[in-house]
Design a protein around this motif. Structure first.
Motif, PDB file in Angstrom:
ATOM      1  N   GLN A 100       0.813  -1.661  -0.085  1.00  0.00           N
ATOM      2  CA  GLN A 100      -0.254  -0.173   0.101  1.00  0.00           C
ATOM      3  C   GLN A 100       1.214   1.354  -0.430  1.00  0.00           C
ATOM      4  OE1 GLN A 100      -3.009   0.002   3.084  1.00  0.00           O
ATOM      5  NE2 GLN A 100      -4.290   1.872   2.861  1.00  0.00           N
ATOM      6  N   TRP A 136       1.242   5.461  -0.313  1.00  0.00           N
ATOM      7  CA  TRP A 136       1.261   7.162  -0.634  1.00  0.00           C
ATOM      8  C   TRP A 136       1.898   7.807  -0.859  1.00  0.00           C
ATOM      9  CZ3 TRP A 136       0.938   3.578   3.509  1.00  0.00           C
ATOM     10  CH2 TRP A 136      -0.237   3.361   4.183  1.00  0.00           C
ATOM     11  N   THR A 172       3.059  11.962  -0.556  1.00  0.00           N
ATOM     12  CA  THR A 172       3.501  12.570   0.790  1.00  0.00           C
ATOM     13  C   THR A 172       4.582  13.722   0.260  1.00  0.00           C
ATOM     14  OG1 THR A 172       2.558  13.388   2.850  1.00  0.00           O
ATOM     15  CG2 THR A 172       4.466  11.662   2.278  1.00  0.00           C
ATOM     16  N   SER A 210      -1.091  18.989   8.238  1.00  0.00           N
ATOM     17  CA  SER A 210      -1.740  17.500   8.078  1.00  0.00           C
ATOM     18  C   SER A 210      -3.565  17.975   8.631  1.00  0.00           C
ATOM     19  CB  SER A 210      -1.452  17.054   8.938  1.00  0.00           C
ATOM     20  OG  SER A 210      -0.362  16.963  10.391  1.00  0.00           O
ATOM     21  N   GLN A 233      -9.843  12.953   4.377  1.00  0.00           N
ATOM     22  CA  GLN A 233      -9.147  11.514   4.565  1.00  0.00           C
ATOM     23  C   GLN A 233      -8.144  12.217   3.044  1.00  0.00           C
ATOM     24  OE1 GLN A 233      -9.386   7.894   5.073  1.00  0.00           O
ATOM     25  NE2 GLN A 233      -7.257   7.415   5.982  1.00  0.00           N
ATOM     26  N   ASP A 284      -4.398  11.326   1.128  1.00  0.00           N
ATOM     27  CA  ASP A 284      -3.575  11.031   0.727  1.00  0.00           C
ATOM     28  C   ASP A 284      -2.029  11.296   1.505  1.00  0.00           C
ATOM     29  OD1 ASP A 284      -2.618   8.470  -1.248  1.00  0.00           O
ATOM     30  OD2 ASP A 284      -1.564   9.239  -1.473  1.00  0.00           O
ATOM     31  N   VAL A 291      -1.565  13.524   4.024  1.00  0.00           N
ATOM     32  CA  VAL A 291      -1.765  13.176   5.521  1.00  0.00           C
ATOM     33  C   VAL A 291      -1.720  11.873   6.137  1.00  0.00           C
ATOM     34  CG1 VAL A 291      -3.368  13.910   7.070  1.00  0.00           C
ATOM     35  CG2 VAL A 291      -3.049  15.199   5.621  1.00  0.00           C
ATOM     36  N   ASP A 292      -1.876  10.833   4.997  1.00  0.00           N
ATOM     37  CA  ASP A 292      -2.405   9.479   6.052  1.00  0.00           C
ATOM     38  C   ASP A 292      -0.311   9.421   4.972  1.00  0.00           C
ATOM     39  OD1 ASP A 292      -4.702   9.641   6.043  1.00  0.00           O
ATOM     40  OD2 ASP A 292      -5.399   8.840   4.371  1.00  0.00           O
ATOM     41  N   GLY A 293       0.549   9.498   4.125  1.00  0.00           N
ATOM     42  CA  GLY A 293       1.491   8.774   4.369  1.00  0.00           C
ATOM     43  C   GLY A 293       2.560   9.994   5.612  1.00  0.00           C
ATOM     44  N   GLU A 294       2.203  10.872   5.304  1.00  0.00           N
ATOM     45  CA  GLU A 294       3.430  11.133   6.023  1.00  0.00           C
ATOM     46  C   GLU A 294       2.888  10.884   7.580  1.00  0.00           C
ATOM     47  OE1 GLU A 294       4.129  15.950   8.332  1.00  0.00           O
ATOM     48  OE2 GLU A 294       1.332  15.054   8.206  1.00  0.00           O
ATOM     49  N   GLN A 295       1.927  10.298   8.511  1.00  0.00           N
ATOM     50  CA  GLN A 295       2.106   9.401   9.365  1.00  0.00           C
ATOM     51  C   GLN A 295       2.776   8.297   9.090  1.00  0.00           C
ATOM     52  OE1 GLN A 295       0.866   9.661  12.349  1.00  0.00           O
ATOM     53  NE2 GLN A 295       1.949   8.356  13.241  1.00  0.00           N
ATOM     54  N   VAL A 296       2.527   7.763   7.883  1.00  0.00           N
ATOM     55  CA  VAL A 296       3.191   6.408   7.708  1.00  0.00           C
ATOM     56  C   VAL A 296       4.779   6.995   7.698  1.00  0.00           C
ATOM     57  CG1 VAL A 296       3.790   5.140   6.362  1.00  0.00           C
ATOM     58  CG2 VAL A 296       0.958   5.109   6.666  1.00  0.00           C
TER      59      VAL A 296
END
Length: 748
Positions: free
Chosen positions: A160, A162, A164, A441, A447, A449, A451-456
C-alpha cells in the motif's frame, strides 16, 4: 444598460472560470521581503544548483509485516519507470514526461526497521507551479500520474503506497480548492435561491436577484483575473472563495433593499419607472454607506505584513464594488424591463397602486400622534396619547415586526441591558480561542493521501523526509552555529552543506568541506518533529534565539521558519489593523449619521457582537468539533468581515431611523423604522449567513472556521443587535443619540 451587463457577463464569465489558473498558494510567497525566512531563502538558493520540491512515495506491506525482497524489486521498478510516465495535458513547451519535471532520478530508500520503503522523487521547484496546456499545474500533473501508476502497478504486490511530502501536500491543497469554481458557487446560489423564494413567494423575482449576483460576480472575476494575471495582486484559493461569497451575499443584500423600497413605491405611484427612480433615490445612501464601510474595512488589510492579507483587501473591495454596481444599475433595469407591466415580476402578489399609500408616504404616521399646536398647553390626554405612540407602532403590511417594535418600545432599557450582558458573557470566552496555527496535516477536514502518507513516514522513517531548517551564517561562525543548533531542544541533527552536495534521502548528510558562497555557509538543521507542526515551529523559534546569540548576522529559514514568520506577521496585523478598521468605520458612521454618540453606540454594539461570535466559536471549535486550533489570520478575517458587514444592518436601520426622526421624532421614528425594515434586513442577514456558511463545503479547516464565525456572527447582528439591542438603546436614549447634530433638538 442591460447590453453593457450582458457583455460583461460574456467576458467576465470566462475570466471567472480561469481564476484558479492565476492562484498562488505557497505561503512563502506571501511573507514580506523583510522576514528572516525570506532573506534566508534568497541566500540559500546559491547553495543548490536546482531547488527541489520532494514528492515522497512511502509504501508498506498490506499485512503489516516486513518488506520482502520481491516487493523492494517492485518498488525499484516503479522508481525506474516513473521518469518515463507521460503527462497527458502537456503542450509543446511543457514537460512531456514526469522525468522532465524532476531534478534527479528517483531513488528507493528502505526504512531501518525493514517495514517500509520510500521512493524520493525531487520535482524542479522552479517549474512545479507552471501551468501546462490544459491549465493543470506541473506539480499536480506529476503527482496525479505517480498516484495513478502506483494504483496500477502495486495492485497485486501486497503493498500500500501514498504520495506525500511537500509536492503531495501542494497537490492535495490545490485539489481541495478545486471545488471553489463550481461546488461552492452552486451551493451558495442554491441556498440563496431557496431563501429568496420563501421571502418573495414569486417564481420570477428570485431569479432576477440571483442574476444580479451572477453578473456582479462576472464583473469582479474579470477585474481580479486581469490584475492577478498582470502580477498586480496575488490571489490564493482562500481569497477566491471569499470573493465569490462576498459578491453573492452583498449583491443579494443590496438587491433586497432596492426591491423592498421599489415595492413600497409601486403602491405610492402608478408608473414603474417613477417607482424605480424613487426607490433608487431612497436606497442609494444606505447602500453606498454600507458598501463604502465594507470596502474601507477591507482596504485596511493593505496594512498587513502578509501578501495574502494585502491581496484579500483589494480583491474583496473589488467584489463589493461590483455588487454595488450590479444592484444599482443591472437590477433596476431588470425591474422595469416589462415596461408598464413590470408589476408582473411580483406575481402572484403584485403590489397595486393605492392613492392612500401615496398620502401615507407623504405624511408618514405623524398625524395620529402630532404634538399640540404651538402655544397650546398639553393636557393629560395629549401626554398619554404621545406616550402611547412612543412605545407602540402599527405599520400596515408589517404586522410581526410592528409587534416586535412595540415590545422594544415598552421594554427598551431592560432589553438592551439584558442583551448586552448575554453578549458580554459569550465574549468572555474569546481568550480561549486558539489561533496559534496548525500543522499542514490538520488543514484538511477529509482524508487525503498526503496526510496519511506523512503519518506512515513518521512511523517508519523518523526525521527522514522532514524539511530542514536552514541557517545561513558567516563562514567564521560555522562551528559556533553547529554547536548552538545541536544543543537546542527539539533538534535531531545539524550539518553544513558541503561541496559534495547532499545524499539521496532527505536529511542524509554528505561528506567533504563546507560549501562557501560569498563568505557564507549553509547549515541544514533537522528537527525531531515534522516541519509543518507547531512543535517544530517552537523549536525553530528557540533555534533562532540560540543561533543569533552566537552569530548575530546569521539567518534562520526553512518551512518551519516561514510558519513562525507568518505567525509573527499575523500578530502584527491584529495589533495594527483592528484599531484602524474601528477608527475608519467610526468616521464613516459619523459622516453618514451626522452624529458622534450614535456611531459610538453602534460600534460598541457591533464589537460586542463580534466578541460574542468569537467566544461561542471558541466553545464550538474546542469542545464540540475538537478542532486542533486555527490559523492566526482567522480572527483577523472574521473581525474585518463581521464588524464591516455587521454594522451594515445597523446602517440600514439607522438611516431609516434618521429619515423618520425628522418627521415624527426619534423614539417613534426608531419603532417605525424597525417595523418597516425588519423583514428585509432579517432576510438580508439570513442570506448573507447562508452564503458564508457555504464556505463549509470546501474541506479545509480555515474556510470551515471562517464560515461558522461569520455566519453565526451575522445572525447575531441581524437577530439580536439590529432587532433588539440597537433599537432598544436608541429608543431609551431618545433624541440625545444624535448629539451633537441638529436632530438632537427635535422631538424625543
Amino acid at each position: 444598460m442591460l447590453g453593457v451587463w450582458l457583455a460583461i457577463g460574456a467576458i467576465g464569465g470566462q475570466a471567472q472560470g480561469k481564476l484558479s489558473t492565476v492562484q498562488t498558494n505557497d505561503s512563502a510567497a506571501f511573507l514580506p521581503s523583510s522576514a528572516e525566512s525570506t532573506r534566508a531563502a534568497e541566500k540559500a538558493q546559491a547553495f543548490v544548483s536546482d531547488e527541489s520540491l520532494p514528492a515522497l512515495v512511502v509504501a508498506v506491506p498490506t499485512d503489516g509485516g516486513a518488506v520482502t525482497p520481491q516487493q523492494l524489486e517492485t518498488l525499484q521498478a516503479v522508481a525506474t519507470d516513473l521518469p518515463t510516465l507521460p503527462l497527458p495535458g502537456a503542450g509543446p513547451d511543457d514537460p512531456q514526461t514526469v522525468g522532465d519535471a524532476l531534478t534527479a532520478p528517483p531513488v528507493v530508500v528502505p526504512s531501518q526497521d525493514g517495514e517500509a520503503a520510500m521512493i524520493v522523487a525531487s520535482l524542479d521547484a522552479s517549474q512545479s507551479s507552471d501551468l501546462m496546456a490544459d491549465d493543470e499545474r506541473v506539480n499536480n500533473a506529476v503527482v496525479a500520474e505517480i498516484r495513478a501508476e502506483l494504483e496500477t502497478v502495486l495492485a497485486d504486490s501486497g503493498l500500500q503506497a501514498w504520495v506525500t511530502g511537500p509536492a503531495g501536500f501542494v497537490a492535495d491543497l490545490v485539489n481541495a480548492f478545486g471545488g471553489i469554481d463550481t461546488v461552492l458557487l452552486l451551493v451558495a446560489l442554491g441556498a440563496v435561491l431557496i431563501i429568496l423564494a420563501i421571502v418573495y413567494r414569486s417564481p420570477i423575482l428570485p431569479f432576477m436577484v440571483i442574476l444580479t449576483a451572477v453578473f456582479a460576480l462576472c464583473l469582479a472575476g474579470l477585474v481580479v483575473y486581469l490584475l492577478a494575471d498582470a502580477g498586480t495582486l496575488t490571489l490564493n484559493g482562500q481569497a477566491q472563495g471569499i470573493l465569490s461569497i462576498l459578491v453573492v451575499g452583498a449583491a443579494v443584500d443590496y438587491s433586497l433593499l432596492v426591491v423592498a423600497r421599489y415595492r413600497e413605491e409601486l403602491r405610492a405611484v402608478e408608473s414603474p419607472y417613477t417607482a424605480v427612480r424613487r426607490a433608487l433615490r431612497a436606497s442609494i445612501e444606505p447602500i453606498a454607506a454600507s458598501a463604502g464601510t465594507v470596502i474601507a474595512g477591507l482596504l485596511c488589510l493593505l496594512l498587513s505584513d502578509l501578501g495574502s492579507n494585502r491581496s484579500l483587501g483589494p480583491v474583496g473591495a473589488i467584489g463589493i464594488a461590483a455588487a454595488f454596481l450590479g444592484a444599482l444599475t443591472f437590477l433596476p433595469a431588470l425591474l422595469v424591463v416589462g415596461g408598464k407591466r413590470s408589476r408582473g415580476i411580483f406575481w402572484p402578489r403584485k403590489p397595486a397602486y393605492d392613492p392612500a399609500a401615496a398620502d401615507e408616504a407623504e405624511t408618514s404616521v405623524a398625524s395620529p400622534a402630532a404634538p399640540p399646536a404651538s402655544g397650546t398647553a398639553a393636557g393629560p390626554r395629549d401626554l398619554a396619547l404621545a406616550a402611547s405612540h412612543d412605545v407602540e407602532v402599527h405599520v400596515a403590511g408589517h404586522g410581526v415586526w410592528s409587534r416586535v417594535a412595540s415590545f422594544v418600545g415598552r421594554r427598551d432599557r431592560a432589553l438592551w441591558i439584558v442583551t448586552a450582558l448575554v453578549l458580554a458573557g459569550c465574549a468572555a470566552f474569546v481568550p480561549t480561542f486558539q489561533a496559534e496555527g496548525t500543522s499542514d496535516s490538520d488543514v484538511f477536514l477529509t482524508q487525503v493521501d498526503s496526510v496519511d502518507g506523512e503519518q506512515v513516514l513518521e512511523d517508519h522513517f523518523g526525521g527522514v523526509g522532514v524539511q530542514p531548517a536552514i541557517v545561513i551564517a558567516p563562514e567564521g561562525d560555522l562551528d559556533a552555529v553547529l554547536q548552538a543548533a545541536t544543543a537546542t531542544d527539539g533538534v535531531a541533527s545539524a550539518a553544513a552543506v558541503t561541496e559534495g552536495g547532499t545524499g539521496g534521502a532527505p536529511g542524509a548528510p554528505a561528506q567533504g568541506p563546507p560549501l562557501v558562497v560569498d563568505g557564507d555557509v549553509r547549515v541544514d538543521v533537522v528537527t525531531e518533529d515534522p516541519s509543518d507542526t507547531n512543535a517544530a515551529t517552537q523549536t525553530v523559534a528557540a533555534l533562532r534565539d540560540a543561533v543569533h546569540e552566537v552569530s548575530p548576522d546569521s539567518l534562520v529559514g526553512g518551512a518551519s521558519a516561514e510558519r513562525l514568520d507568518t505567525q509573527i506577521a499575523g500578530d502584527h496585523d491584529l495589533r495594527v489593523i483592528v484599531p484602524v478598521v474601528l477608527v475608519v468605520i467610526l468616521l464613516i458612521l459619523m459622516m453618514l449619521l451626522r452624529s458622534i454618540l450614535a456611531p459610538v453606540l453602534l460600534m460598541a454594539a457591533n464589537v460586542l457582537s463580534f466578541g460574542a461570535a468569537l467566544g461561542v466559536s471558541a466553545i464550538v471549535f474546542n469542545h464540540l468539533l475538537d478542532f486542533p486550533g486555527a490559523d492566526p489570520t482567522v480572527p483577523l478575517y472574521a473581525f474585518c468581515f463581521l464588524v464591516a458587514l455587521g454594522v451594515d444592518y445597523s446602517i440600514f436601520l439607522m438611516t431609516r431611523v434618521r429619515e423618520e426622526s425628522g418627521i415624527i421624532g426619534t423614539r417613534r421614528g426608531t419603532l417605525r423604522a424597525l417595523a418597516v425594515t425588519g423583514s428585509v434586513i432579517t432576510s438580508a442577514g439570513v442570506v448573507l449567513a447562508a452564503t458564508f456558511a457555504a464556505l463549509g463545503v470546501i474541506p479545509l479547516l480555515f474556510l470551515a472556521q471562517l464560515a461558522f464565525i461569520v455566519a453565526f456572527g451575522v445572525l447575531v447582528d441581524t437577530l439580536i443587535v439590529r432587532s433588539l439591542l440597537v433599537p432598544a438603546l436608541v429608543h431609551d436614549v431618545g433624541r440625545a443619540v444624535w448629539w451633537p447634530g441638529a436632530l438632537r433638538r427635535g422631538a424625543p
